[in-house]
Enzyme design. Structure first.
Site, PDB file in Angstrom:
ATOM      1  N   HIS A 100       5.815  12.186  -7.025  1.00 40.11           N
ATOM      2  CA  HIS A 100       6.570  11.824  -5.831  1.00 40.11           C
ATOM      3  C   HIS A 100       7.510  12.956  -5.427  1.00 40.11           C
ATOM      4  O   HIS A 100       7.715  13.218  -4.243  1.00 40.11           O
ATOM      5  CB  HIS A 100       7.355  10.540  -6.078  1.00 40.11           C
ATOM      6  CG  HIS A 100       7.836   9.907  -4.832  1.00 40.11           C
ATOM      7  ND1 HIS A 100       6.980   9.366  -3.910  1.00 40.11           N
ATOM      8  CD2 HIS A 100       9.074   9.775  -4.317  1.00 40.11           C
ATOM      9  CE1 HIS A 100       7.680   8.908  -2.886  1.00 40.11           C
ATOM     10  NE2 HIS A 100       8.954   9.148  -3.110  1.00 40.11           N
TER      11      HIS A 100
ATOM     12  N   ARG B 267       8.639   5.833   5.149  1.00 41.36           N
ATOM     13  CA  ARG B 267       8.701   5.255   3.809  1.00 41.36           C
ATOM     14  C   ARG B 267      10.147   4.909   3.494  1.00 41.36           C
ATOM     15  O   ARG B 267      11.045   5.666   3.843  1.00 41.36           O
ATOM     16  CB  ARG B 267       8.188   6.258   2.784  1.00 41.36           C
ATOM     17  CG  ARG B 267       6.768   6.704   3.026  1.00 41.36           C
ATOM     18  CD  ARG B 267       6.341   7.656   1.907  1.00 41.36           C
ATOM     19  NE  ARG B 267       4.916   7.905   1.939  1.00 41.36           N
ATOM     20  CZ  ARG B 267       4.364   8.961   2.508  1.00 41.36           C
ATOM     21  NH1 ARG B 267       5.118   9.880   3.073  1.00 41.36           N
ATOM     22  NH2 ARG B 267       3.065   9.128   2.490  1.00 41.36           N
TER      23      ARG B 267
ATOM     24  N   CYS C  15      -2.694   6.655   7.783  1.00 42.64           N
ATOM     25  CA  CYS C  15      -1.440   7.341   7.482  1.00 42.64           C
ATOM     26  C   CYS C  15      -1.471   8.042   6.129  1.00 42.64           C
ATOM     27  O   CYS C  15      -0.492   8.594   5.699  1.00 42.64           O
ATOM     28  CB  CYS C  15      -0.267   6.364   7.552  1.00 42.64           C
ATOM     29  SG  CYS C  15      -0.308   5.130   6.267  1.00 42.64           S
TER      30      CYS C  15
END
Lengths: 565, 88
Positions: free
Chosen positions: A189, A296, A501
């Site tokens: 991440h 997000r 996406c």
């Protein structure tokens, strides 16, 4: 000159001075002192308090932060000035004869636990304040203040063992343009964050911490993974040329900012961007994106251990909606789990990707979920908002999520709190079961958004973080594309929007394929927007190798991709 | 010594910002300030103490000012509670 080779994760070429950062000290072993040492320890306490106040004042002055954030820092100052803290420390030193570090550690740990045990999240957040201040006092005492990200010069290059998403965010806020780590991987991440924020980042540099010294001149190539310590003049000259060529290319792309994403045969593609952090807003406005296709919200939960309140979230969502001036913003509810763990989440699962993540986590934590939904409903009045749920399995999942939405609406209207009635709600299609039942889902959802990364990993059963089988992670696998097409067809027959996406939409080699298959809405990494647009404008869809749902095979897909090379 | 009972009238209760405001106000004066809630008694000049009360919306607390400028201190505090610490 020393050259190391790592994995280039993002960004171009960067030079700067190395700043080596060692991992944060977490706990303190209890140590006794002799009665003669009491006065010395007390003096150290007083001077630490002074230093911390000076330091905090500097942070407040240097950083351009709003009044609310300032209030939090001034609360930090009050915590260290607190007469009861001073009494408590004095008592520990005098009566218990323990070292200052032990006294501070014990006191602040006790306070953090005290607040964490409250039911009310507002009071729980105070635990973080106490933890922060305790850790900051301890780092001042050990002289190890360089773990304080804010003290890093923007042109320094932080060198770390590994990096957490919250550190990436802190570096970004401090204006850092490049960092390097000894560990880490391209799929973490943190890597995704670095990429989306345009920070130059190399991971997996062996022996990095042993080799680099503070203050070394570094040249970092985020594309190739080349890492040079004290580069020689030849290397510097070579790189200067690369940087120049790069800036010419950038200005070419800048010309596309106000142009439409229209193919040569007049097919108009809706191009929106993905956003990780509200800090990216300026850049997103600069490149003139039509809309935000995926915002997000994990950063809210990853930035610190504390939970974001409804008010915090409301402010952030409203700001984004207002700045987009009526252009559509699609916000995804929290997608926690998988590799994205927040501090408060339950212990690690054996199989997190098949575990409690995405909307599953939200449905099991309705308090947390409702806080977010209410903030979204309220913020909706400031612009055009769409909300989508990640990891929807099937219609019953979606209905459970919508039940919570309706409960929240009822609670808001009972409290006479204004909210937007017109918000569209949709499902992320990233699990095969959702794609295969898209007909049912489409009859209830307002839109679909396909998440290609997860859809791929769940379809071909490959963990993309596992390097041994990473080559099997193929987003253009016919099985994945068939599921995507099924989603598109069912979206069209229900007259709802279907966008992509996932990272696939930002990969140039896949754009012609996706367009030829009929996809017309893409949400891409903002750093890729101009390049994707440039490519779309050069395509003539009618001339491309004919591929459609009727002839989707590994062979035809390979032929298509080859024909585009 | 003056004693007054007040109720917490701002919606979010005595969270970080109002607690800080309260302590800052109390610190301006020489008088001592004790705050009592549900039998818990704390030093009103201690942010830690005030936060530990965890006084939520509508909870009842007792303010106890004692010293040369106790009246001024109490007036300032009552004003803070009346104006909901500038919040809703």
């Amino acid at each position: 000159m020393i050259k190391l080779c790592g994995v280039g994760i993002s960004g171009g070429v960067c030079t700067g001075k190395a700043k080596v950062i060692y991992p944060k000290q977490k706990s303190v072993i209890k140590k006794s002192i002799s009665p003669e040492a009491i006065n010395g320890e007390w003096d150290r306490f007083v001077s630490t308090v002074d230093n911390l106040i000076a330091d905090t004042n500097k942070i407040v002055d240097d950083l351009n932060i709003d009044e609310n954030d300032k209030a939090i820092f001034s609360a930090h100052i009050m915590i260290v000035q607190d007469p009861e803290l001073h009494n408590k420390i004095k008592k520990c030193l005098n009566d218990e004869l323990i070292s200052l570090e032990s006294a501070i550690y014990e006191h602040f740990s006790y306070m953090a636990k005290y607040f964490r045990d409250f039911d009310d999240e507002m009071f729980q957040q105070r635990a973080t304040d106490y933890e922060d201040v305790g850790q900051r006092m301890l780092s001042h005492l050990s002289g190890d203040v360089n773990l304080d990200v804010k003290s890093i010069e923007p042109d320094a290059i932080p060198i770390l063992s590994s990096i957490t998403p919250s550190q990436v965010i802190a570096f970004f806020n401090a204006g850092v343009k490049c960092f390097c780590t000894q560990h880490g991987s391209i799929t973490s991440h943190s890597a995704i964050l670095a990429k989306s924020m345009g920070i130059c980042y190399i991971a997996k540099l062996q022996d990095l911490l042993k080799t680099v010294k503070d203050g070394d001149l570094l040249l970092v190539d985020g594309k190739t993974g080349g890492f040079y310590i004290e580069p020689d003049s030849q290397t510097l000259t070579d790189y200067r040329r690369i940087v120049e060529a790069d800036s010419i290319r950038q200005s070419e792309l800048a010309n596309l900012i106000n142009k439409e994403a229209r193919t040569l045969d007049d097919v108009v593609i809706s191009l929106s961007v993905n956003m990780e952090l509200p800090e990216e807003l300026d850049y997103i406005k600069e490149i003139n994106a039509d809309s935000i296709g995926l915002f997000r919200t994990e950063f809210l939960y990853l930035e610190s251990d504390k939970l974001p309140s409804e008010e915090d979230q409301y402010k952030i969502y409203s700001k984004v909606l207002r700045e987009l001036q009526g252009n559509q913003v699609t916000i995804r509810t929290m997608d926690l789990g998988g590799d994205k763990f927040a501090g408060f989440q339950q212990e690690a699962e054996e199989n997190p990707y098949l575990g409690c993540r995405g909307v599953r986590f939200s449905l099991q934590n309705p308090g947390l979920f409702k806080t977010q939904i209410k903030a979204l409903l309220r913020a909706g009045v400031h612009g055009t908002l769409r909300v989508m749920f990640p990891m929807i399995n099937d219609l019953s999942d979606y209905k459970r999520a919508m039940k919570i939405v309706n409960d929240c609406k009822l609670e808001l209207s009972n409290g006479n709190i204004p909210y937007a009635e017109s918000i569209e709600f949709g499902a992320m299609i990233e699990v095969p079961s959702a794609a295969l039942t898209a007909d049912e889902l489409g009859s209830q959802c307002d839109f679909f958004s396909i998440g290609t990364n997860d859809l791929t990993q769940y379809t071909v059963a490959v963990d993309r973080n596992n390097e041994d089988i990473a080559h099997l992670f193929v987003s253009h696998h016919p099985a994945v594309l068939k599921l995507m097409l099924l989603t598109l067809e069912n979206g069209q027959s229900n007259d709802i929007s279907v966008s992509i996406c996932g990272e696939m939409a930002s990969e140039l080699k896949y754009i012609p394929l996706l367009l030829k298959l009929g996809f017309r809405e893409l949400s891409v990494n903002p750093r890729m927007l101009s390049e994707v647009k440039e490519l779309i404008r050069s395509l003539n869809l009618s001339e491309l190798y004919n591929i459609s749902s009727s002839n989707l095979t590994q062979n035809s897909i390979e032929t298509f991709l080859k024909s585009m090379e | 010594m003056i004693t007054k009972d007040v109720s917490v009238s701002n919606k979010l209760g005595l969270h970080t910002r109002p607690s800080a405001l309260l302590v800052k106000t109390a610190t301006k004066y020489r008088s001592e300030l004790m705050i009592i809630k549900d039998g818990m008694e704390i030093n009103g000049k201690s942010i830690m103490g005030v936060m530990m009360l965890a006084a939520e919306f509508n909870s009842l607390i007792t303010l106890q000012a004692d010293g040369v400028d106790e009246e001024y201190l109490m007036n300032d505090l009552l004003e803070l509670f009346e104006t909901k610490f500038g919040e809703e």
